[in-house]
Design a protein around this motif. Sequence first.
Motif, mmCIF file in Angstrom:
data_model
loop_
_atom_site.group_PDB
_atom_site.id
_atom_site.type_symbol
_atom_site.label_atom_id
_atom_site.label_comp_id
_atom_site.label_asym_id
_atom_site.label_seq_id
_atom_site.Cartn_x
_atom_site.Cartn_y
_atom_site.Cartn_z
ATOM 1 N N PRO A 119 -29.939 3.795 1.915
ATOM 2 C CA PRO A 119 -30.313 2.405 1.603
ATOM 3 C C PRO A 119 -29.610 1.874 0.358
ATOM 4 O O PRO A 119 -29.425 0.673 0.217
ATOM 5 C CB PRO A 119 -31.832 2.482 1.402
ATOM 6 C CG PRO A 119 -32.126 3.922 1.159
ATOM 7 C CD PRO A 119 -31.101 4.698 1.917
ATOM 8 N N GLY A 120 -29.193 2.780 -0.542
ATOM 9 C CA GLY A 120 -28.471 2.352 -1.743
ATOM 10 C C GLY A 120 -26.965 2.463 -1.613
ATOM 11 O O GLY A 120 -26.235 2.259 -2.588
ATOM 12 N N ASN A 121 -26.483 2.827 -0.422
ATOM 13 C CA ASN A 121 -25.058 2.859 -0.099
ATOM 14 C C ASN A 121 -24.247 3.790 -1.010
ATOM 15 O O ASN A 121 -24.737 4.839 -1.407
ATOM 16 C CB ASN A 121 -24.503 1.430 -0.081
ATOM 17 C CG ASN A 121 -25.040 0.648 1.097
ATOM 18 O OD1 ASN A 121 -24.690 0.919 2.235
ATOM 19 N ND2 ASN A 121 -25.932 -0.300 0.840
ATOM 20 N N VAL A 122 -23.005 3.416 -1.317
ATOM 21 C CA VAL A 122 -22.104 4.305 -2.050
ATOM 22 C C VAL A 122 -22.663 4.636 -3.426
ATOM 23 O O VAL A 122 -22.522 5.754 -3.920
ATOM 24 C CB VAL A 122 -20.700 3.673 -2.172
ATOM 25 C CG1 VAL A 122 -19.767 4.570 -2.979
ATOM 26 C CG2 VAL A 122 -20.115 3.412 -0.797
ATOM 27 N N ARG A 123 -23.309 3.661 -4.065
ATOM 28 C CA ARG A 123 -23.890 3.901 -5.394
ATOM 29 C C ARG A 123 -24.942 5.003 -5.318
ATOM 30 O O ARG A 123 -25.014 5.879 -6.187
ATOM 31 C CB ARG A 123 -24.501 2.608 -5.934
ATOM 32 C CG ARG A 123 -24.955 2.704 -7.388
ATOM 33 C CD ARG A 123 -25.646 1.437 -7.810
ATOM 34 N NE ARG A 123 -24.749 0.288 -7.718
ATOM 35 C CZ ARG A 123 -25.143 -0.935 -7.387
ATOM 36 N NH1 ARG A 123 -26.404 -1.163 -7.066
ATOM 37 N NH2 ARG A 123 -24.284 -1.918 -7.342
ATOM 38 N N GLU A 124 -25.752 4.992 -4.267
ATOM 39 C CA GLU A 124 -26.774 6.024 -4.111
ATOM 40 C C GLU A 124 -26.134 7.390 -3.844
ATOM 41 O O GLU A 124 -26.578 8.413 -4.385
ATOM 42 C CB GLU A 124 -27.729 5.663 -2.964
ATOM 43 C CG GLU A 124 -28.859 6.679 -2.809
ATOM 44 C CD GLU A 124 -29.783 6.364 -1.640
ATOM 45 O OE1 GLU A 124 -30.832 7.032 -1.531
ATOM 46 O OE2 GLU A 124 -29.452 5.477 -0.825
ATOM 47 N N LEU A 125 -25.090 7.426 -3.016
ATOM 48 C CA LEU A 125 -24.402 8.692 -2.745
ATOM 49 C C LEU A 125 -23.872 9.302 -4.038
ATOM 50 O O LEU A 125 -23.988 10.517 -4.261
ATOM 51 C CB LEU A 125 -23.248 8.453 -1.762
ATOM 52 C CG LEU A 125 -22.323 9.653 -1.501
ATOM 53 C CD1 LEU A 125 -23.111 10.820 -0.914
ATOM 54 C CD2 LEU A 125 -21.177 9.261 -0.576
ATOM 55 N N GLU A 126 -23.308 8.481 -4.895
ATOM 56 C CA GLU A 126 -22.778 8.978 -6.163
ATOM 57 C C GLU A 126 -23.881 9.587 -7.014
ATOM 58 O O GLU A 126 -23.712 10.669 -7.599
ATOM 59 C CB GLU A 126 -22.087 7.828 -6.908
ATOM 60 C CG GLU A 126 -21.345 8.271 -8.142
ATOM 61 C CD GLU A 126 -20.481 7.169 -8.726
ATOM 62 O OE1 GLU A 126 -19.542 7.484 -9.474
ATOM 63 O OE2 GLU A 126 -20.738 5.985 -8.428
ATOM 64 N N ASN A 127 -25.033 8.922 -7.074
ATOM 65 C CA ASN A 127 -26.153 9.451 -7.856
ATOM 66 C C ASN A 127 -26.660 10.761 -7.271
ATOM 67 O O ASN A 127 -27.005 11.696 -8.003
ATOM 68 C CB ASN A 127 -27.298 8.430 -7.899
ATOM 69 C CG ASN A 127 -26.964 7.216 -8.741
ATOM 70 O OD1 ASN A 127 -26.119 7.290 -9.625
ATOM 71 N ND2 ASN A 127 -27.607 6.100 -8.471
ATOM 72 N N ILE A 128 -26.721 10.858 -5.937
ATOM 73 C CA ILE A 128 -27.187 12.071 -5.273
ATOM 74 C C ILE A 128 -26.267 13.248 -5.590
ATOM 75 O O ILE A 128 -26.728 14.357 -5.896
ATOM 76 C CB ILE A 128 -27.277 11.841 -3.747
ATOM 77 C CG1 ILE A 128 -28.476 10.941 -3.425
ATOM 78 C CG2 ILE A 128 -27.398 13.174 -3.000
ATOM 79 C CD1 ILE A 128 -28.513 10.478 -1.972
#
Length: 458
Positions: free
Chosen positions: A358-367
Motif C-alpha cells: 500500500p505504500g509502494n516503493v517507499r514502503e519497500l525501501e523501509n521494509i
Amino acid sequence: MTNKSIQTALIVDDEPDIRDLLEITLTRMGINTYSASNLEEAYSHLSRTEFHLCLTDMNLPDGNGIDLVSNIQKNHPNIPVAVITAYGSIETAIAALKAGAFDFVSKPVELSRLRDLVDSALRLSQQQENKESKVSDAQEDKLLLGNSETMQKLRGQIRKLARSQAPVYISGESGSGKEMVARMIHQLGPRADAPFVPVNCGAIPNELMESEFFGHKKGSFTGAVENKLGLFQAADGGTLFLDEVADLPMAMQVKLLRSIQEKTVRPVGEQKEIPVNVRILSATHKDLNNEIDEGRFRQDLFYRINVIELKVPALRERVEDIPLLAETMLKRVADECDIPNARLSTDAINALKQYSFPGNVRELENIIERAFTLCEDDVIHAVDLHLQDNSSDARQTIDSAPAQQRNGVNLEEYLETIEKQTIEQALEETRWNKTAAAKKLGISFRALRYRLKKLGME
C-alpha cells in the motif's frame, strides 16, 4: 541540406509585419530563417530544408497551426514547434501543447520571452542532433528502476514529455515515485542545467504560502526583515514541481493560476509584477476530478496544470520489478555498512512478490532497511520482513493520513529525534560500549552500527 553548424528556423505567419519582426529577432540571434505565409509553403520548405526550430501562427489561410504541429510531429519529430497565439487564448495554447507543440508565445510578442523560448528550443534540438541527453540510459535505470513493460512504457513517455514545455500532471499513489518521474522529465529536457525546485504544497502553513511561492519585500509584514525570493523565482529558467497540489487552499489556487497564465509573480509588498520562466510539473495521490466535484479544487487550475497527464503505476501493478528493486535497495544499505555479501533469500523474494505494498516503493525501501538490521548471517528471510496485514485497510490508512504525516515531513523528523534520544541514552548508560548498548536496546550490534551511521551519530 542545411549545414548542421548553422541553426535554422522556419517562420510561418500570414502577417508580413509579424514575419519581419520574427525574422529580425532570430537573425540577430545568429539564426538563419525561412518564411512561409501558409501551410503549403511551410510543407514545401520542410521537404527541402533541415530545421532546428519552427515558429507558427495559429490562424493561417489554408489551415491552422495545430495542423502544422501534427504534421511535424509525424514527419519531423526532432523539430521543436512553438505556436504564436492570440492574447489571452489559453485554450488554444493548451490545444497546441496537447498536439505536441514545444511551447507557445502570445501576441503581442514580447521579445525577451521569445528569445528565452528560442534558446530552450535550440538546446533541445542540439541534444537531439548530438543524440545526447543530460541523463544516460544507465542513469535513467538508476533513477527509475524496472524492466517491466509498464516501466519501459513510462520511461518512453518521460522522454517524449521532456521535449515539451507543457505542464504535466503526474498522478499515482503515495510512495510510487512521482517526484522521481518529475526529476527525470526535468533532467532529460532543455532546462536540465537550471534549477529543479520541488515543493510539498501540504507542508506550507497557509499564512506563509504566498510569501513562500512569490517571495516578499523587506518590511511587508511583521518578521519580513529582508527581501526573500519565492519558489517561482528560485526555479526561474528551470522547473517547479508542485507535489500534493490538491492540498493548496482555494485562495492560493487563484493566485497560482494567475502566475502560471501570466508567467509573472508579485512578491508580497511589491507593486510591480516580475516575469518568471518556469515549467510547471505537479502531482498528487488524490483524485483531482473528485476534488473538483467536491468544490475543493478549481477546475480552471486543473485544466492549466493538467495539459498532459502521466500516470505512475503502483508497485503491485509491476510485480516482476520487485526483486530488482529489493536487491538494489539492499545493496545500497549493505554497502553503507561495508557488508558486501548481504542477500535476499528465495522465500523473502516470494513473500515480497505476494505483498500488495500500500505504500509502494517507499514502503519497500523501509521494509528492506528494517529487515537488514534484524536479519542474521547477512541473509534476509521472509520472517525478517515483518510484512503488515495485506488487507485493504492498509491502503485506507495511508490515503487518509494527514498530508504532513503521509509525506514523512514532521512525523519522520519526530521519530528520528526519539530514536536518537533512545540510542544516546543507551550509550550513556553503557559508557558508550556499543555491544552493551545494542543488547540493552534489544537489537544486534550490526543493527546499532547501521542506525548510528544513518542518523549521523558515529
